[in-house]
Design an enzyme around this catalytic site. Structure first.
Site, PDB file in Angstrom:
ATOM      1  N   THR A  72       0.842  -1.204   0.000  1.00 26.20           N
ATOM      2  CA  THR A  72       0.000   0.000   0.000  1.00 26.20           C
ATOM      3  C   THR A  72       0.876   1.252   0.000  1.00 26.20           C
ATOM      4  OG1 THR A  72      -1.753  -1.166   1.170  1.00 26.20           O
ATOM      5  CG2 THR A  72      -1.799   1.232   1.308  1.00 26.20           C
ATOM      6  N   GLN A 197       0.386  -9.702  -5.918  1.00 19.34           N
ATOM      7  CA  GLN A 197      -0.040 -11.108  -6.006  1.00 19.34           C
ATOM      8  C   GLN A 197       0.720 -11.855  -7.095  1.00 19.34           C
ATOM      9  OE1 GLN A 197      -1.931 -12.635  -3.887  1.00 19.34           O
ATOM     10  NE2 GLN A 197      -2.892 -10.924  -2.817  1.00 19.34           N
ATOM     11  N   SER A 217       4.856  -6.746  -1.783  1.00 19.25           N
ATOM     12  CA  SER A 217       4.666  -6.820  -0.333  1.00 19.25           C
ATOM     13  C   SER A 217       5.302  -8.088   0.228  1.00 19.25           C
ATOM     14  CB  SER A 217       3.162  -6.837  -0.058  1.00 19.25           C
ATOM     15  OG  SER A 217       2.923  -6.942   1.315  1.00 19.25           O
ATOM     16  N   THR A 255      13.983   5.300   9.999  1.00 19.22           N
ATOM     17  CA  THR A 255      15.014   4.285  10.263  1.00 19.22           C
ATOM     18  C   THR A 255      14.624   2.955   9.632  1.00 19.22           C
ATOM     19  OG1 THR A 255      15.525   5.415  12.318  1.00 19.22           O
ATOM     20  CG2 THR A 255      16.274   3.131  12.138  1.00 19.22           C
ATOM     21  N   CYS A 342     -17.245  -5.916   4.506  1.00 21.81           N
ATOM     22  CA  CYS A 342     -18.280  -5.485   5.444  1.00 21.81           C
ATOM     23  C   CYS A 342     -18.051  -4.021   5.797  1.00 21.81           C
ATOM     24  CB  CYS A 342     -18.203  -6.353   6.688  1.00 21.81           C
ATOM     25  SG  CYS A 342     -19.661  -6.189   7.695  1.00 21.81           S
TER      26      CYS A 342
HETATM   27  N1  PLP Z   1      -2.352  -4.980  -3.909  1.00 23.01           N
HETATM   28  C1  PLP Z   1      -2.853  -6.218  -3.959  1.00 23.01           C
HETATM   29  C2  PLP Z   1      -3.167  -6.819  -5.289  1.00 23.01           C
HETATM   30  C3  PLP Z   1      -3.093  -6.923  -2.786  1.00 23.01           C
HETATM   31  O1  PLP Z   1      -3.597  -8.163  -2.847  1.00 23.01           O
HETATM   32  C4  PLP Z   1      -2.804  -6.303  -1.548  1.00 23.01           C
HETATM   33  C5  PLP Z   1      -3.123  -6.992  -0.280  1.00 23.01           C
HETATM   34  O2  PLP Z   1      -4.044  -7.766  -0.180  1.00 23.01           O
HETATM   35  C6  PLP Z   1      -2.259  -5.021  -1.550  1.00 23.01           C
HETATM   36  C7  PLP Z   1      -2.047  -4.389  -2.748  1.00 23.01           C
HETATM   37  C8  PLP Z   1      -1.887  -4.325  -0.274  1.00 23.01           C
HETATM   38  O3  PLP Z   1      -0.786  -4.985   0.305  1.00 23.01           O
HETATM   39  P1  PLP Z   1      -0.236  -4.593   1.752  1.00 23.01           P
HETATM   40  O4  PLP Z   1      -1.045  -5.346   2.725  1.00 23.01           O
HETATM   41  O5  PLP Z   1       1.198  -5.037   1.758  1.00 23.01           O
HETATM   42  O6  PLP Z   1      -0.353  -3.137   1.881  1.00 23.01           O
END
Ligand code: PLP
Length: 405
Positions: A72, A197, A217, A255, A342
């Site tokens: 994110t 993903q 991520s 940091t 939700c």
């Molecule tokens: N983008 C995709 C396609 C994701 O599946 C996710 C998490 O589910 C994210 C971004 C966000 O990842 P993070 O939890 O590392 O911020």
């Protein structure tokens, strides 16, 4: 009771090898990577090695990798950082225009909300439609591009459906437009992909994909939650979004989280090394799961049957409500996911499914299984065995909703 984890697209457990690699950096080697003495040097060396591991996995140079806290954050830095840099450049040139961005309507919230934030700041954004399998059409991208388009951001693998987007095709289109822009003195279009993903299973070589920015991520690839990375191709303009110290080539102050950075380096090295073998295993398991699940009346496949990552099997179950289905599956020891989110006590159908043209009442029956490297055939067979009963029970619980016997 058996416990079967089939929600690896949400998060993965930490790999024991990854855990071993990161452990010394909590207590023995706890130094701050910005300090000059031996503790600092040790930490700096570890961060440098992890940067090389991430760069190698992406076919990039170490200096092009920025560590962040999650995908994110990487996505926000890519979008906001680039938009701001281009705007500043255009203001200097007195161009009098606002940068325009192109993305798709099935992106993760991290992309959509970052774009919506930019819209509130006055930037323009086009959200591309998708077909019924969630695929973006490169022709739509071409139509959406304007002279002031500065960034195209399209995800590689969709987290809800597993559908893989035509990144290389879109890259070709952008490259062609950029060549013509050279002569007309327009700034080039930069290309970002959210590969959160994808990195586990698909080749994410940045030159092959043709991207200038790529987000990923740690916690989707067997590293802990709280670490991510952004690839920034050399020469791509970015204004940092977090001010403070000069860490991460002055692009992300704060940091360095040394143990987690070490973990991400190790995790990406492992998933890249084992990619072929794990992909083969998961493709087989996913096929078995899909065949079994699709035998249940009123169940259909959601993602693309071919253009799809090997770990995500997603379905629409007629006359069944996703969240309740998850609870009943949980009673049987199975962790899965539904596309519904939700919000304030109301079940809102997923934006991905509605963008694919699935009516809201059907979208509520969304069910996603996402496999991981440690799942077994016995686990898949257990899911195939118990799922028909769960669905039957659900349909009995909501007979009015239920046209299926
Ligand atoms: N983008 C995709 C396609 C994701 O599946 C996710 C998490 O589910 C994210 C971004 C966000 O990842 P993070 O939890 O590392 O911020």
């Amino acid at each position: 009771m058996k416990k079967i984890y089939l929600d690896n697209a949400a998060t993965t457990p930490v790999d024991p090898e990854v855990f071993e690699a990161m452990k010394p950096y909590f207590m023995e080697r706890f130094g701050n990577a910005s300090t000059p003495y031996s503790w600092g040097q040790e930490a700096r060396k570890a961060v440098g090695q992890a940067r090389e591991q991430v760069a190698k996995a992406l076919g990039a140079k170490p200096k092009e990798i920025i560590f962040t806290s999650c995908a994110t954050e990487s996505i926000n830095l890519a979008h906001k950082g680039l938009a701001e840099a281009i705007l500043r450049q255009w203001e200097k040139e007195k161009r009098g225009e606002i940068p325009h961005l192109v993305t798709s309507s099935v992106e993760h919230k991290a992309v959509l909300e970052s774009c919506q934030h930019l819209e509130k700041q006055g930037y323009k954004v086009t959200y591309l439609p998708v077909d019924k399998r969630g695929l973006v059409n490169a022709k739509d991208a071409k139509k959406a591009i304007r002279p002031e388009t500065a960034l195209v951001s399209i995800m590689y693998v969709n987290n809800e459906t597993g559908t893989t987007e035509p990144i290389e095709e879109i890259d070709k289109l952008i490259k062609k437009i950029n060549v013509s822009r050279l002569t007309s003195h327009l700034s080039p279009i930069y290309f970002h992909t959210d590969a959160t993903q994808a990195v586990q299973y698909l080749d994410c070589n940045v030159d092959k994909l043709g991207v200038d920015l790529l987000s990923l991520s740690g916690h989707k690839i067997y590293a802990p939650k709280g670490i991510g990375a952004l690839y920034i191709r050399k020469g791509t303009p970015i204004v940092r979004q977090q001010d403070g110290g000069g860490q991460e080539y002055k692009l992300r102050a704060g940091t360095e989280n040394v143990p987690y950075i070490v973990a991400l380096g190790k995790a990406i090295e492992l998933v890249t090394r084992n990619r072929r073998q794990v992909t083969r295993k998961l493709t087989r398991l996913k096929d078995r799961l899909s065949k079994g699940v699709l035998k249940i009346p009123g169940v259909e496949l959601k993602g693309h049957p071919k253009k799809c990552a090997p770990h995500i099997a997603s379905f629409i179950v007629d006359s069944a409500e996703g969240e309740t289905m998850l609870l009943l599956l949980s009673d049987k020891g199975i962790a899965a996911s539904s596309g519904s989110a939700c919000t304030s006590g109301l079940l809102k159908p997923s934006h991905v499914l509605t963008a694919m043209g699935i009516p809201p009442e059907k979208a509520h029956g969304s069910l996603r299984f996402s496999l991981g490297k440690d799942n077994t055939q016995e686990e898949i067979d257990y899911v195939i065995k118990v799922l028909p009963g769960v669905i039957k029970r659900l349909r009995r619980m909501a007979p009015k909703l239920n046209p299926i016997p």
